[in-house]
Design a protein around this motif. Structure first.
Motif, PDB file in Angstrom:
ATOM      1  N   UNK A 101      96.286 -23.674  -2.027  1.00 54.27           N
ATOM      2  CA  UNK A 101      97.219 -23.599  -0.929  1.00 54.27           C
ATOM      3  C   UNK A 101      97.298 -24.980  -0.217  1.00 54.27           C
ATOM      4  N   UNK A 102      98.367 -25.232   0.438  1.00 53.60           N
ATOM      5  CA  UNK A 102      98.626 -26.450   0.957  1.00 53.60           C
ATOM      6  C   UNK A 102      97.752 -26.388   2.317  1.00 53.60           C
ATOM      7  N   UNK A 103      97.410 -25.273   2.972  1.00 54.16           N
ATOM      8  CA  UNK A 103      96.741 -24.965   3.962  1.00 54.16           C
ATOM      9  C   UNK A 103      95.155 -25.538   3.978  1.00 54.16           C
ATOM     10  N   UNK A 104      94.947 -25.642   2.712  1.00 48.42           N
ATOM     11  CA  UNK A 104      93.383 -25.999   2.388  1.00 48.42           C
ATOM     12  C   UNK A 104      93.065 -27.373   2.528  1.00 48.42           C
ATOM     13  N   UNK A 105      92.329 -27.919   3.258  1.00 46.92           N
ATOM     14  CA  UNK A 105      92.109 -29.525   3.283  1.00 46.92           C
ATOM     15  C   UNK A 105      91.671 -29.921   2.136  1.00 46.92           C
ATOM     16  N   UNK A 106      92.247 -30.978   1.424  1.00 46.76           N
ATOM     17  CA  UNK A 106      91.435 -31.703   0.215  1.00 46.76           C
ATOM     18  C   UNK A 106      90.231 -31.821   0.220  1.00 46.76           C
TER      19      UNK A 106
END
Length: 119
Positions: A101-106
């Motif tokens: 998900x884009x919401x999870x920090x890389x």
């Protein structure tokens, strides 16, 4: 063009084509790509772990000798269609390990030393 085993050829990057698609100058595209590849090369040469974030696509995670790509769900959905993605995930559950998900920090995906964001 350079030949590789299996009759594969290396195609030079078409900076002008990328510039038109991104609505920026060819010089800006070339400078950006050269800067990113130079930084990536420097980091890898020093043995640093690196996360190369590709906007709207996902992140390439390089940790020691391990390299993995994590794609954003919406990117996979956009290129395959929602139904095809759901069917593929059902048939090949390992596919979900490649999606994020884009919401999870890389930074939470890796033990990276450096995060490089490709514009």
């Amino acid at each position: 063009l350079h030949g590789f085993p299996g009759n594969k050829e290396l195609q030079p990057l078409q900076y002008a084509k990328v510039a038109r698609a991104a609505s920026v100058s060819r010089q800006k595209v070339e400078g950006c790509i050269r800067g990113i590849t130079s930084l990536l090369s420097h980091c890898l040469g020093k043995g640093e772990n690196v996360a190369l974030v590709l906007r709207d696509i996902g992140a390439l995670l390089i940790e020691g000798m391990r390299v993995k790509m994590r794609f954003y769900y919406d990117f996979l959905e956009r290129i395959s269609g929602k139904r095809n993605l759901e069917r593929a995930a059902f048939e090949v559950p390992q596919l979900l390990k490649m999606a994020v998900s884009r919401m999870i920090p890389i930074a939470s995906l890796t033990f990276c030393g450096r995060v490089i964001i490709f514009p």
